[in-house]
Motif scaffolding. Structure first.
Motif, PDB file in Angstrom:
ATOM      1  N   UNK A  59       0.837  -1.208   0.000  1.00 38.19           N
ATOM      2  CA  UNK A  59       0.000   0.000   0.000  1.00 38.19           C
ATOM      3  C   UNK A  59       0.869   1.254   0.000  1.00 38.19           C
ATOM      4  N   UNK A  60       2.092   1.125   0.511  1.00 38.52           N
ATOM      5  CA  UNK A  60       2.973   2.301   0.594  1.00 38.52           C
ATOM      6  C   UNK A  60       3.850   2.447  -0.641  1.00 38.52           C
ATOM      7  N   UNK A  61       3.752   1.510  -1.586  1.00 40.52           N
ATOM      8  CA  UNK A  61       4.559   1.577  -2.804  1.00 40.52           C
ATOM      9  C   UNK A  61       3.630   1.588  -4.014  1.00 40.52           C
ATOM     10  N   UNK A  62       4.081   2.226  -5.100  1.00 42.56           N
ATOM     11  CA  UNK A  62       3.258   2.152  -6.320  1.00 42.56           C
ATOM     12  C   UNK A  62       3.766   0.969  -7.124  1.00 42.56           C
ATOM     13  N   UNK A  63       2.926  -0.030  -7.241  1.00 38.27           N
ATOM     14  CA  UNK A  63       3.343  -1.233  -7.972  1.00 38.27           C
ATOM     15  C   UNK A  63       2.477  -1.352  -9.223  1.00 38.27           C
ATOM     16  N   UNK A  64       2.949  -0.739 -10.303  1.00 36.28           N
ATOM     17  CA  UNK A  64       2.178  -0.815 -11.544  1.00 36.28           C
ATOM     18  C   UNK A  64       2.635  -2.035 -12.339  1.00 36.28           C
ATOM     19  N   UNK A  65       2.007  -2.282 -13.419  1.00 38.00           N
ATOM     20  CA  UNK A  65       2.449  -3.381 -14.285  1.00 38.00           C
ATOM     21  C   UNK A  65       1.504  -4.556 -14.225  1.00 38.00           C
ATOM     22  N   UNK A  66       1.343  -5.191 -15.381  1.00 38.79           N
ATOM     23  CA  UNK A  66       0.386  -6.287 -15.501  1.00 38.79           C
ATOM     24  C   UNK A  66       1.037  -7.654 -15.542  1.00 38.79           C
ATOM     25  N   UNK A  67       2.337  -7.723 -15.254  1.00 38.02           N
ATOM     26  CA  UNK A  67       3.016  -9.028 -15.245  1.00 38.02           C
ATOM     27  C   UNK A  67       3.775  -9.166 -13.930  1.00 38.02           C
ATOM     28  N   UNK A  68       3.511 -10.223 -13.194  1.00 35.30           N
ATOM     29  CA  UNK A  68       4.221 -10.346 -11.919  1.00 35.30           C
ATOM     30  C   UNK A  68       4.165 -11.757 -11.358  1.00 35.30           C
ATOM     31  N   UNK A  69       5.020 -11.978 -10.359  1.00 37.32           N
ATOM     32  CA  UNK A  69       5.056 -13.267  -9.655  1.00 37.32           C
ATOM     33  C   UNK A  69       5.116 -13.009  -8.148  1.00 37.32           C
ATOM     34  N   UNK A  70       4.577 -13.922  -7.376  1.00 32.88           N
ATOM     35  CA  UNK A  70       4.595 -13.769  -5.919  1.00 32.88           C
ATOM     36  C   UNK A  70       4.846 -15.110  -5.250  1.00 32.88           C
ATOM     37  N   UNK A  71       5.184 -15.040  -3.968  1.00 35.94           N
ATOM     38  CA  UNK A  71       5.603 -16.261  -3.261  1.00 35.94           C
ATOM     39  C   UNK A  71       5.345 -16.108  -1.777  1.00 35.94           C
ATOM     40  N   UNK A  72       4.847 -17.140  -1.152  1.00 40.86           N
ATOM     41  CA  UNK A  72       4.788 -17.168   0.309  1.00 40.86           C
ATOM     42  C   UNK A  72       5.634 -18.359   0.751  1.00 40.86           C
ATOM     43  N   UNK A  73       6.534 -18.107   1.701  1.00 42.17           N
ATOM     44  CA  UNK A  73       7.642 -19.043   1.927  1.00 42.17           C
ATOM     45  C   UNK A  73       7.474 -19.899   3.183  1.00 42.17           C
ATOM     46  N   UNK A  74       7.856 -21.143   3.074  1.00 44.28           N
ATOM     47  CA  UNK A  74       8.103 -22.024   4.215  1.00 44.28           C
ATOM     48  C   UNK A  74       9.590 -22.344   4.123  1.00 44.28           C
TER      49      UNK A  74
END
Ligand code: G6P
Length: 614
Positions: A59-74
């Motif tokens: 919410x505190x960063x502007x993250x534009x762009x329509x291509x992305x990857x995410x990860x939640x780690x163990x």
């Protein structure tokens, strides 16, 4: 174990990734991160702790762009730090990667790349892979399909397991994904494509999915995808429609998913039984076993394999099948079986049980059994999961999504299905029609009997308050109640962090009795069966050592009130379903004790719901 999500399309990738990560958090919750392609660089954000920390930072960063990857780690390799959080970016800053699995030869790869001047900023195995991709990309220079080929060639050098998603700065219109040993699913929307470890991450966007198989690599674009194997064979991808009810994964009026799932058990069991009880023939029927009655009659022995709670369900299955079908059953931890090279008779049937259908050791046990030519069956909850797709035949649980890390409704539904399997096998052998009908009636009574126990939740919560400060706990049961004692102990320790042990009540004398004290209470299962008096003797042995006692006892046992500090009475039932009924108060007790201790019930420390690494 670790959740991956990828998005490419016309919407803002960051919010879709965050939403997907929240839905995948059950797979690991040590830290979370995302990388979005925006213009000349990656917007790269990582935070330790829960996905909500990442969402707050986003919410505190502007993250534009329509291509992305995410990860939640163990965490596997490297502590829980921001530097070890995915996505990892290559040292030339051209590639970002999310990875689930273990790169076993990462040290060799890392050493090789360090020699070539690549820099490393984390202790993870995954960072070796993203830099290997960068290395191949630099080597490819002007080749066509440069991005795709660098990922593919890198994977040829990798030993271990992976589900992964990769971004390349030079190719903003593409995400490359690949799988070996860790699940990966493609979602196809209208002008958008998604990638995830589990359908739950994107089922509210699209229900059109493609399940990747091991050693497959996918090139994902906003308007489509193509799949081949890593060794360049063509793959004919099958687009399937998944039946997913989004509201299943919302909490509603409950405080925790675990509580919600405990209370969902009457419905979960009704779903497991629907259409499977054959009252005309006094037996059970299943649609997907893919074996004929005469093939089943040839089964001489059954081997069950599973992990965790599902392994306890196997132990119950052992009692029920041996008792009602008189077929010898063995139960093995899947992780042991896969490497043990156990001698198996040719008429052995190998049965695996897995809620997620993705547990790597259970999957490996299944593959080992199939490789040796044994017939395999599976009980799984997740439709389309890897185990469900690879087994010769199987039975779906239809328990609905189980989000709480501690398994509850999946466990009782696994036992119920085991009871139906025992009925089916029994009726192929010596179990009479009349006995079959009696068991069917007992199964049909179960949902209402569970509702009766659930209506006593306040009483169980009051008991839980009295024991929340315990330093240790023993769970004791005999015969078919022994696996429930094991499961009770597991439930309590995993969510409340009180050390607990489950034991056959008589065996308690051979060691655990030393633990009994005022701060180490015991829970005993006392049924009105042939073990009744012997169990009461075991109970007296606890009391004689100042141990506080909770008795979980059946109504018809007429348990003497002064023999226990606290009593939880459950309905009396057929012996095949009694373990299901006995599980409910133990789940509630563990839940309320953990709540009393302010534990994070749905996401206990160090655990993950789906264990896709060895
Ligand atoms: C993990 C979970 C357990 C589960 C076990 C096996 O350890 O925390 O709740 O019983 O994996 O999972 P499966 O999906 O194969 O049943």
């Amino acid at each position: 174990m670790c959740g991956i999500v990828g998005y490419i399309g016309k919407q803002k990738a960051a919010s879709i990734l965050l939403d997907g990560l929240q839905r995948l958090e059950y797979r690991g919750y040590d830290s979370a991160g995302l990388a979005v392609l925006s213009g000349e660089k990656f917007s790269h954000l990582r935070r330790t702790g829960r996905v909500k920390n990442l969402a707050q930072a986003a919410r505190e960063h502007s993250l534009f762009g329509g291509t992305g990857i995410g990860h939640t780690r163990w965490a596997t390799h490297g502590e829980v730090t921001e530097a070890n959080t995915h996505p990892h970016v290559s040292s030339d800053e051209k590639f970002a990667l999310v990875h689930n699995g273990v790169i076993e030869n990462y040290l060799g790869i890392r050493k090789f790349l360090e020699g070539k001047g690549y820099e490393f900023f984390s202790s993870t195995d995954s960072e070796a892979l993203v830099n290997l991709i960068a290395y191949h990309y630099a080597k490819e220079q002007n080749g066509t399909d440069r991005f795709f080929e660098s990922v593919r060639k890198s994977l040829l050098h990798v030993e271990g397991t992976y589900g992964l998603g990769v971004l390349c700065l030079d190719e903003p219109g593409e995400i490359i994904g690949a799988r070996k040993g860790s699940p990966l699913i493609v979602g196809l929307g209208d002008g958008e494509s998604l990638l995830a470890s589990d359908v739950a991450a994107f089922a509210h966007h699209t229900q059109n999915v493609v399940y990747l198989n091991d050693s497959e690599i996918v090139r994902l674009k906003a308007g489509g995808f193509s799949i081949s194997t890593i060794s360049q064979e063509d793959v004919e991808a099958v687009v399937q429609r998944v039946d997913w009810q989004v509201e299943e994964s919302t909490l509603g009026d409950f405080s925790h998913y675990m509580e919600k799932e405990i209370f969902e058990q009457p419905t979960a069991l009704e779903n497991a039984m629907r259409g499977r009880l054959d009252e005309v023939n006094g037996t059970a029927k299943f649609g997907g076993l893919n074996l004929t009655a005469s093939e089943f009659r040839q089964v001489d022995r059954i081997l069950f394999c599973a992990c965790g709670t599902a392994w306890h369900a196997c132990l119950v299955a052992e009692y029920l099948i041996e008792r009602f079908a008189r077929i010898p059953v063995e139960v093995e931890y899947a992780s042991e079986f896969r490497y043990r090279n156990a001698p198996l008779d040719k008429d052995t049937l190998v049965f695996v049980i897995s809620q997620s259908g993705e547990t790597i050791d259970t999957l490996a046990a299944l593959r080992e059994a199939r490789r040796k030519g044994f017939r395999t069956l599976a009980i799984t909850n997740v439709v389309g999961s890897t185990i469900a797709r690879e087994t010769d035949g199987g039975i779906y649980q239809y328990a609905g999504a189980e989000i709480g890390v501690a398994s509850t409704k999946a466990f009782t539904s696994q036992i119920l299905i085991s009871a139906m399997v025992a009925l089916y096998f029994g009726r192929l052998r010596d179990l009479s029609y009349q006995d079959g009908i009696v068991l069917i009636q007992a199964l049909k009574n179960l949902p209402d009997q569970i509702r009766t126990i659930l209506s006593e939740a306040d009483h169980i919560q009051k008991i839980a308050r009295k024991y929340a400060d315990a330093e240790g706990f023993l769970f004791l049961g005999r015969q078919v109640m022994f696996p429930i004692a094991l499961e009770g102990a597991l439930k309590l320790k995993e969510i409340s962090y009180i050390h607990a042990e489950g034991y056959p009540a008589a065996e308690m004398k051979h060691g655990p009795i030393a633990l009994i004290s005022e701060t180490c209470p015991s829970l005993l299962f006392v049924n009105n069966d042939e073990m009744y008096h012997k169990t009461l003797s075991n109970l007296q042995e606890v009391r004689a050592r100042k141990g506080r006692v909770i008795a979980v006892t059946t109504l018809d046992a007429n348990f003497p009130k002064d023999l226990a500090n606290d009593i939880i009475t459950i309905p009396s039932a057929h012996e095949a379903v009694q373990p299901i009924l006995a599980s409910i108060p133990v789940q509630l007790l563990s839940y309320y004790i953990a709540k009393e201790r302010n534990c994070d019930v749905d996401k206990p420390r160090n655990l993950a719901k789906s264990v896709t690494v060895e």
